[in-house]
Scaffold this active site. Structure first.
Site, PDB file in Angstrom:
ATOM      1  N   ARG A  30      12.556   2.919  -4.809  1.00 39.33           N
ATOM      2  CA  ARG A  30      13.049   2.668  -3.452  1.00 39.33           C
ATOM      3  C   ARG A  30      12.386   3.610  -2.460  1.00 39.33           C
ATOM      4  O   ARG A  30      12.198   4.799  -2.753  1.00 39.33           O
ATOM      5  CB  ARG A  30      14.570   2.844  -3.389  1.00 39.33           C
ATOM      6  CG  ARG A  30      15.303   1.741  -4.095  1.00 39.33           C
ATOM      7  CD  ARG A  30      16.758   1.644  -3.684  1.00 39.33           C
ATOM      8  NE  ARG A  30      17.453   0.805  -4.654  1.00 39.33           N
ATOM      9  CZ  ARG A  30      17.449  -0.523  -4.637  1.00 39.33           C
ATOM     10  NH1 ARG A  30      16.802  -1.171  -3.685  1.00 39.33           N
ATOM     11  NH2 ARG A  30      18.093  -1.216  -5.570  1.00 39.33           N
ATOM     12  N   ASP A  31      12.049   3.052  -1.297  1.00 39.17           N
ATOM     13  CA  ASP A  31      11.495   3.876  -0.226  1.00 39.17           C
ATOM     14  C   ASP A  31      12.557   4.866   0.233  1.00 39.17           C
ATOM     15  O   ASP A  31      13.726   4.513   0.410  1.00 39.17           O
ATOM     16  CB  ASP A  31      11.036   2.984   0.939  1.00 39.17           C
ATOM     17  CG  ASP A  31      10.121   3.717   1.896  1.00 39.17           C
ATOM     18  OD1 ASP A  31       8.936   3.372   1.973  1.00 39.17           O
ATOM     19  OD2 ASP A  31      10.594   4.657   2.585  1.00 39.17           O
ATOM     20  N   ILE A  32      12.128   6.086   0.471  1.00 37.64           N
ATOM     21  CA  ILE A  32      13.066   7.156   0.833  1.00 37.64           C
ATOM     22  C   ILE A  32      13.599   6.978   2.253  1.00 37.64           C
ATOM     23  O   ILE A  32      14.627   7.546   2.615  1.00 37.64           O
ATOM     24  CB  ILE A  32      12.369   8.526   0.664  1.00 37.64           C
ATOM     25  CG1 ILE A  32      13.357   9.644   0.432  1.00 37.64           C
ATOM     26  CG2 ILE A  32      11.435   8.846   1.832  1.00 37.64           C
ATOM     27  CD1 ILE A  32      12.720  10.932  -0.053  1.00 37.64           C
ATOM     28  N   ASN A  88      -0.467  -1.279   3.810  1.00 39.14           N
ATOM     29  CA  ASN A  88      -1.182  -0.668   4.926  1.00 39.14           C
ATOM     30  C   ASN A  88      -2.472  -0.034   4.419  1.00 39.14           C
ATOM     31  O   ASN A  88      -2.537   0.452   3.294  1.00 39.14           O
ATOM     32  CB  ASN A  88      -0.301   0.410   5.582  1.00 39.14           C
ATOM     33  CG  ASN A  88       0.937  -0.186   6.232  1.00 39.14           C
ATOM     34  OD1 ASN A  88       0.867  -1.247   6.841  1.00 39.14           O
ATOM     35  ND2 ASN A  88       2.068   0.483   6.103  1.00 39.14           N
ATOM     36  N   HIS A 101       0.132   1.289  -2.119  1.00 35.58           N
ATOM     37  CA  HIS A 101       1.510   0.882  -2.386  1.00 35.58           C
ATOM     38  C   HIS A 101       1.809  -0.357  -1.560  1.00 35.58           C
ATOM     39  O   HIS A 101       1.374  -0.475  -0.420  1.00 35.58           O
ATOM     40  CB  HIS A 101       2.506   2.002  -2.051  1.00 35.58           C
ATOM     41  CG  HIS A 101       2.288   2.616  -0.708  1.00 35.58           C
ATOM     42  ND1 HIS A 101       1.290   3.521  -0.461  1.00 35.58           N
ATOM     43  CD2 HIS A 101       2.930   2.439   0.475  1.00 35.58           C
ATOM     44  CE1 HIS A 101       1.324   3.880   0.810  1.00 35.58           C
ATOM     45  NE2 HIS A 101       2.308   3.236   1.406  1.00 35.58           N
ATOM     46  N   MET A 102       2.559  -1.255  -2.159  1.00 29.99           N
ATOM     47  CA  MET A 102       2.992  -2.467  -1.467  1.00 29.99           C
ATOM     48  C   MET A 102       4.465  -2.313  -1.132  1.00 29.99           C
ATOM     49  O   MET A 102       5.287  -2.056  -2.013  1.00 29.99           O
ATOM     50  CB  MET A 102       2.764  -3.692  -2.354  1.00 29.99           C
ATOM     51  CG  MET A 102       3.045  -4.998  -1.645  1.00 29.99           C
ATOM     52  SD  MET A 102       2.287  -6.360  -2.522  1.00 29.99           S
ATOM     53  CE  MET A 102       3.258  -6.352  -4.002  1.00 29.99           C
ATOM     54  N   HIS A 103       4.776  -2.473   0.152  1.00 27.91           N
ATOM     55  CA  HIS A 103       6.175  -2.445   0.583  1.00 27.91           C
ATOM     56  C   HIS A 103       6.771  -3.833   0.324  1.00 27.91           C
ATOM     57  O   HIS A 103       6.187  -4.845   0.727  1.00 27.91           O
ATOM     58  CB  HIS A 103       6.284  -2.175   2.082  1.00 27.91           C
ATOM     59  CG  HIS A 103       5.717  -0.850   2.526  1.00 27.91           C
ATOM     60  ND1 HIS A 103       6.518   0.196   2.911  1.00 27.91           N
ATOM     61  CD2 HIS A 103       4.440  -0.416   2.669  1.00 27.91           C
ATOM     62  CE1 HIS A 103       5.748   1.224   3.276  1.00 27.91           C
ATOM     63  NE2 HIS A 103       4.481   0.868   3.146  1.00 27.91           N
TER      64      HIS A 103
END
Ligand code: AMP
Length: 118
Positions: A30-32, A88, A101-103
């Site tokens: 999970r993104d922080i 990005n 990284h892929m969101h």
């Protein structure tokens, strides 16, 4: 060798994260600083700094990122409503961590993709 980022330490579990999935090619956590109810990062275990650095030999990991995105989206319950996948690249792409990284972002309507200049 490219310089390691914090994501290498998450992949090797040297530092903690909310880890959702890991296999031989990719790691998902999970993104922080989430921008939506679901915001996870799908990361190749191999340190590839940017999309501009990918090689044909990286295709299995890059493909796995997509199939794992589908799996995680279903598990998160956002597959039916839909979601967004973002990678990005460098300065204009606003890439902050130099490890591809892929969101995977969803759980709410995300609106248009990019603001047009005023
Ligand atoms: P980007 O701007 O595409 O490079 O995205 C980097 C993302 O990494 C941001 O959304 C950050 O919130 C996220 N991030 C940075 N450090 C961590 C961490 N230790 N654990 C989880 N996500 C992180």
């Amino acid at each position: 060798m490219p310089e390691e980022t914090i994501f290498s330490k998450i992949i090797s579990r040297e530092i903690p994260s909310e880890l959702l999935y890991q296999d031989d090619l990719v790691t998902v956590f999970r993104d922080i600083n989430p921008v939506a109810p679901t915001h996870v990062l799908i990361v190749p275990n191999k340190l590839i700094p940017t999309i501009d650095d990918v090689e044909p030999e990286d295709e299995p990991a890059l493909g796995r990122m997509i199939t794992v995105a589908k799996k995680i989206a279903r598990e998160e319950g956002i597959a039916e409503d839909g979601y967004r996948l973002i990678i990005n690249c460098r300065e204009h792409g606003n890439q902050e961590v130099m490890h591809i990284h892929m969101h995977l972002i969803g759980g709410r309507a995300l609106g248009g993709m990019i603001k047009r200049p005023a």
